[in-house]
Motif scaffolding. Structure first.
Motif, PDB file in Angstrom:
ATOM      1  N   MET A  23       0.854  -1.285   0.054  1.00  0.00           N
ATOM      2  CA  MET A  23      -0.065  -0.046   0.123  1.00  0.00           C
ATOM      3  C   MET A  23       0.814   1.332  -0.135  1.00  0.00           C
ATOM      4  N   PHE A  24       0.223   2.244  -0.899  1.00  0.00           N
ATOM      5  CA  PHE A  24       1.199   3.661  -0.913  1.00  0.00           C
ATOM      6  C   PHE A  24       0.004   4.512  -0.607  1.00  0.00           C
ATOM      7  N   GLY A  25       0.480   5.560   0.305  1.00  0.00           N
ATOM      8  CA  GLY A  25      -0.578   6.667   0.602  1.00  0.00           C
ATOM      9  C   GLY A  25       0.167   7.852   1.213  1.00  0.00           C
ATOM     10  N   GLY A  44      -5.684  16.989   1.767  1.00  0.00           N
ATOM     11  CA  GLY A  44      -5.510  16.205   0.749  1.00  0.00           C
ATOM     12  C   GLY A  44      -4.838  14.969   1.127  1.00  0.00           C
ATOM     13  N   ALA A  45      -5.560  13.861   0.791  1.00  0.00           N
ATOM     14  CA  ALA A  45      -5.262  12.455   1.035  1.00  0.00           C
ATOM     15  C   ALA A  45      -5.666  11.591  -0.123  1.00  0.00           C
ATOM     16  N   GLY A  46      -4.848  10.487   0.125  1.00  0.00           N
ATOM     17  CA  GLY A  46      -5.075   9.332  -1.181  1.00  0.00           C
ATOM     18  C   GLY A  46      -4.098   7.924  -0.716  1.00  0.00           C
ATOM     19  N   ALA A  47      -4.707   6.911  -1.127  1.00  0.00           N
ATOM     20  CA  ALA A  47      -4.070   5.654  -0.891  1.00  0.00           C
ATOM     21  C   ALA A  47      -4.361   4.664  -1.977  1.00  0.00           C
ATOM     22  N   THR A  48      -3.338   3.839  -2.345  1.00  0.00           N
ATOM     23  CA  THR A  48      -3.750   2.607  -3.190  1.00  0.00           C
ATOM     24  C   THR A  48      -3.199   1.405  -2.781  1.00  0.00           C
ATOM     25  N   SER A  49      -3.827   0.387  -2.916  1.00  0.00           N
ATOM     26  CA  SER A  49      -3.107  -0.945  -2.281  1.00  0.00           C
ATOM     27  C   SER A  49      -3.394  -1.890  -3.618  1.00  0.00           C
ATOM     28  N   ASN A 101     -16.383   2.748  -3.011  1.00  0.00           N
ATOM     29  CA  ASN A 101     -15.252   1.820  -2.530  1.00  0.00           C
ATOM     30  C   ASN A 101     -14.410   1.311  -3.459  1.00  0.00           C
ATOM     31  N   GLY A 102     -13.315   0.875  -3.052  1.00  0.00           N
ATOM     32  CA  GLY A 102     -12.371   0.374  -3.829  1.00  0.00           C
ATOM     33  C   GLY A 102     -11.204   0.010  -3.352  1.00  0.00           C
ATOM     34  N   ASN A 103     -10.019  -0.131  -4.118  1.00  0.00           N
ATOM     35  CA  ASN A 103      -8.772  -0.312  -3.785  1.00  0.00           C
ATOM     36  C   ASN A 103      -7.775   0.915  -3.711  1.00  0.00           C
TER      37      ASN A 103
END
Length: 226
Positions: A23-25, A44-49, A101-103
């Motif tokens: 995961m990166f965020g 500002g926020a965000g992440a992906t897995s 929703n999502g990854n």
């Protein structure tokens, strides 16, 4: 990050399960003072897995809500997707959790915080409730999605599968595609203050989904975060 098994009934056994999560965020914030006491807060926020055991992000609601609720009308990712973990991506006020929703997710928040009693009283304020009282105006915008892009036609957000439920024979299964704007926003106002040592937040927000303003929702939460 990996799931693991610990067995203490027959001796002690410890082993990692198959699969992995990467995961990166990021979460970036800026607070700009306006005048003597008011603050413009930006986030500002965000992440992906990704991996065989991904994180499922549920967008919506407020952080540390006392009475959380979930939107049951937004479909979850299709069967076969490996989501081993889940978490709330907040705050996006004006919606219950799971408006998207999502990854992956991205989210932006803007708040104007005005401690009105500090402008009205020239002397020192002794009451903690009055001293910490703030009027807040906010705007939240964000999205969560599965796959490469939130605008993909294959996004589960835009797909519903209808099939007969048991014990009826499964003769026909229908997959329906329709459009929902993946980006949602919320706006509104609220108050903040400290009561019995806890920082209490009460917000009233209205969501904007596919260019339609939704009915307002109250959010009651704890903490000084967004």
């Amino acid at each position: 990050l990996k799931k693991m098994d610990i067995d203490i009934e027959d001796g002690f056994k410890f082993n990692f399960n198959d699969g992995f999560l990467t995961m990166f965020g990021a979460d970036v914030r800026h607070y700009q003072r306006l005048g003597r006491h008011s603050i413009l807060a930006l986030r500002g926020a965000g992440a992906t897995s990704f991996g065989s055991e991904k994180m499922l992000f549920f967008l919506g609601g407020a952080d540390n809500e006392l009475f959380p609720s979930t939107n049951q009308n937004i479909p979850l990712p299709l069967a076969g997707e490996e989501f081993a973990y889940q978490t709330l991506a907040s705050s996006l006020r004006g919606f219950r959790a799971n408006i998207r929703n999502g990854n992956s997710f991205v989210l932006a928040n803007i708040e104007l915080r005005v401690p009105i009693f500090k402008y009205l009283y020239k002397r020192q304020i002794k009451s903690s409730i009055i001293r910490n009282f703030q009027l807040v105006g906010f705007f939240d915008v964000g999205t969560a999605w599965q796959g490469i892009s939130p605008f993909s036609e294959d996004n589960p957000l835009n797909t519903s599968v209808f099939a007969p439920e048991p014990p009826a024979p499964q003769v026909i299964t229908a997959t329906v595609n329709y459009y929902r704007d993946p980006i949602v926003a919320g706006f509104g106002a609220g108050v903040r203050t400290k009561i019995f040592g806890y920082f209490l937040r009460v917000d009233y927000g209205k969501g904007i989904e596919t260019k339609i303003i939704q009915p307002g929702i109250w959010h009651v939460s704890l903490g000084m975060d967004f």
